[in-house]
Design a protein around this motif. Structure first.
Motif, PDB file in Angstrom:
ATOM      1  N   LYS A 198       0.807  -1.232   0.000  1.00 38.18           N
ATOM      2  CA  LYS A 198       0.000   0.000   0.000  1.00 38.18           C
ATOM      3  C   LYS A 198       0.832   1.272   0.000  1.00 38.18           C
ATOM      4  O   LYS A 198       0.292   2.365  -0.079  1.00 38.18           O
ATOM      5  N   ARG A 199       2.130   1.134   0.060  1.00 38.20           N
ATOM      6  CA  ARG A 199       3.012   2.298  -0.014  1.00 38.20           C
ATOM      7  C   ARG A 199       3.474   2.472  -1.461  1.00 38.20           C
ATOM      8  O   ARG A 199       3.405   1.556  -2.271  1.00 38.20           O
ATOM      9  N   GLY A 200       3.937   3.658  -1.803  1.00 39.88           N
ATOM     10  CA  GLY A 200       4.452   3.885  -3.143  1.00 39.88           C
ATOM     11  C   GLY A 200       3.377   3.799  -4.208  1.00 39.88           C
ATOM     12  O   GLY A 200       2.177   3.779  -3.920  1.00 39.88           O
ATOM     13  N   LEU A 201       3.795   3.751  -5.469  1.00 39.45           N
ATOM     14  CA  LEU A 201       2.873   3.676  -6.603  1.00 39.45           C
ATOM     15  C   LEU A 201       3.295   2.550  -7.534  1.00 39.45           C
ATOM     16  O   LEU A 201       4.426   2.069  -7.479  1.00 39.45           O
ATOM     17  N   LEU A 202       2.365   2.151  -8.408  1.00 38.73           N
ATOM     18  CA  LEU A 202       2.634   1.067  -9.341  1.00 38.73           C
ATOM     19  C   LEU A 202       2.379   1.508 -10.773  1.00 38.73           C
ATOM     20  O   LEU A 202       1.295   1.989 -11.109  1.00 38.73           O
ATOM     21  N   GLY A 203       3.389   1.340 -11.618  1.00 37.02           N
ATOM     22  CA  GLY A 203       3.246   1.625 -13.034  1.00 37.02           C
ATOM     23  C   GLY A 203       3.348   0.356 -13.854  1.00 37.02           C
ATOM     24  O   GLY A 203       3.880  -0.655 -13.397  1.00 37.02           O
ATOM     25  N   VAL A 204       2.841   0.411 -15.078  1.00 36.67           N
ATOM     26  CA  VAL A 204       3.004  -0.677 -16.045  1.00 36.67           C
ATOM     27  C   VAL A 204       3.627  -0.082 -17.296  1.00 36.67           C
ATOM     28  O   VAL A 204       3.134   0.916 -17.826  1.00 36.67           O
ATOM     29  N   ASN A 205       4.717  -0.677 -17.743  1.00 40.17           N
ATOM     30  CA  ASN A 205       5.379  -0.222 -18.961  1.00 40.17           C
ATOM     31  C   ASN A 205       4.843  -1.021 -20.140  1.00 40.17           C
ATOM     32  O   ASN A 205       4.957  -2.249 -20.174  1.00 40.17           O
ATOM     33  N   ILE A 206       4.258  -0.327 -21.105  1.00 37.37           N
ATOM     34  CA  ILE A 206       3.674  -0.971 -22.281  1.00 37.37           C
ATOM     35  C   ILE A 206       4.283  -0.356 -23.536  1.00 37.37           C
ATOM     36  O   ILE A 206       4.159   0.848 -23.762  1.00 37.37           O
ATOM     37  N   MET A 207       4.929  -1.176 -24.347  1.00 39.61           N
ATOM     38  CA  MET A 207       5.556  -0.669 -25.568  1.00 39.61           C
ATOM     39  C   MET A 207       4.517  -0.405 -26.644  1.00 39.61           C
ATOM     40  O   MET A 207       3.659  -1.240 -26.918  1.00 39.61           O
ATOM     41  N   VAL A 208       4.628   0.756 -27.276  1.00 43.19           N
ATOM     42  CA  VAL A 208       3.720   1.105 -28.370  1.00 43.19           C
ATOM     43  C   VAL A 208       3.851   0.098 -29.512  1.00 43.19           C
ATOM     44  O   VAL A 208       2.883  -0.195 -30.216  1.00 43.19           O
ATOM     45  N   ALA A 209       5.054  -0.451 -29.675  1.00 46.46           N
ATOM     46  CA  ALA A 209       5.303  -1.403 -30.757  1.00 46.46           C
ATOM     47  C   ALA A 209       4.678  -2.776 -30.504  1.00 46.46           C
ATOM     48  O   ALA A 209       4.726  -3.644 -31.369  1.00 46.46           O
TER      49      ALA A 209
END
Length: 354
Positions: A78-89
């Motif tokens: 519950k601490r920090g943040l979560l990102g998802v890296n998605i390639m445009v390609a």
């Protein structure tokens, strides 16, 4: 000491984003560990289902299922943040965006091409951050998002030429040194964002990436106007990184001369560790591809130099001779494996590197 920053309606306690690394190098274990320290952990959406039983026969469903599971695991912190890296390609780009939204990620980070249609797929339900390598690319993207989607980025990531994996520069410029420095690009991007910040009445934080290694490096870019940094390669050499131990050993052993440019089926130059596999890509125009997994838009089995999915899977599983080991220039400086807690404290300036 690094200060927290505001990203849309959320607070990032420590302005460090752990870069997304595929295939399978940054999944929930690494992302969760970075979150625990107050940073943004990032899961790579590049073929996360490679260990699913139906991956070979139904790769899209396997990848979506695995991506959602990894996001849900990382969201137990519950601490920090979560990102998802998605390639445009990526093929099925829209599906990965929607899966990330449904599973509850905080942000989508998107590069390997300009994510011009990303706001349409995300429908305003998640923070959006394009990866750019020039002010020109940033200007184009912001204009398109403004005109066609009535929005602007929530934050921007600049990847300089020292980054690992796919690079947003022409190979000729990389080889001849005729590229802009990260400092130059940062200054110009900050200027390009001003009219969009005024129009949308919000600050657009900028994170820089590529070759950043120490707390002093981070502070230097913050002093130049960046809000924070994205770092990937340093997080490979951690106990919590999701990659095989052999991958980590490749990073530890890499010398400056071992880190080279490679051609990618994605159509971009990339940076990786030179091994037997990379040597073969330099001498063979085409390595046989069977049972294509349709991972990248520009890639076709008949003309691709090699199957990047299988090369990256071999790497994450520890095949030191036949895998593709992406990394940034900072790999040559890494000589030990430590835990994420220790690394984050070093990067925050709370402890000195031994």
């Amino acid at each position: 000491m690094l200060r927290s920053i505001k990203l849309k309606d959320k607070i990032l306690e420590v302005p460090i984003i752990q870069g997304g690394m595929g295939i399978g190098v940054s999944l929930s274990n690494l992302a969760s560990s970075v979150r625990k320290e107050g940073g943004m952990g990032v899961i790579s959406a590049a073929m996360p289902g490679f260990n699913e039983p139906d991956f070979e026969t139904n790769s899209l469903e396997a990848n979506i299922r695995a991506l959602k599971k990894e996001i849900q695991k990382a969201n137990e912190v519950k601490r920090g943040l979560l990102g998802v890296n998605i390639m445009v390609a990526s093929r099925n780009y829209e599906s990965y965006v929607k899966a990330s939204v449904e599973a509850g990620a905080d942000a989508i980070i998107s590069g390997a091409g300009l994510p011009l249609d990303l706001p349409k797929y995300a429908e305003g339900k998640i923070m959006l951050a394009p990866i750019v390598s020039s002010a020109k690319a940033c200007r184009l993207l912001c204009r398109v998002w403004d005109k066609h989607h009535n929005t602007t980025p929530d934050f921007v990531i600049i990847e300089g030429q020292k980054a690992g994996g796919h690079l947003g520069f022409k190979k000729k410029d990389l080889e001849e040194g005729t590229y802009q420095t990260l400092e130059q690009i940062l200054k110009e991007v900050l200027e390009e964002l001003v009219p969009f910040e005024k129009k949308y009445n919000k600050q657009i934080p900028v994170f820089v990436a590529g070759g950043i290694f120490t707390h002093e490096d981070i502070q230097n870019y913050i002093d130049q106007g960046a809000s924070g940094v994205q770092m990937a390669t340093r997080f490979i050499a951690t106990n919590e990184c999701d990659a095989h131990e052999n991958f980590k050993q490749m990073i530890l052993k890499a010398k400056k001369e071992d880190i080279v440019y490679v051609k990618s089926p994605a159509g971009f130059p990339g940076r990786a560790i030179k091994n037997e596999f990379v040597k073969r890509t330099e001498t063979e125009s085409n390595q046989s591809v069977s049972n294509c997994l349709a991972c990248m838009l520009p890639c076709t089995p008949s003309s691709t130099p090699y199957c990047i999915t299988r090369a990256l899977i071999r790497a994450v599983k520890g095949d030191m001779e036949n895998g593709l080991f992406f990394c940034g220039t900072s790999a040559e400086k890494i000589h030990e494996i430590i835990d994420v807690h220790t690394l984050m404290n070093q990067l925050k300036g709370e402890v000195k590197k031994q």
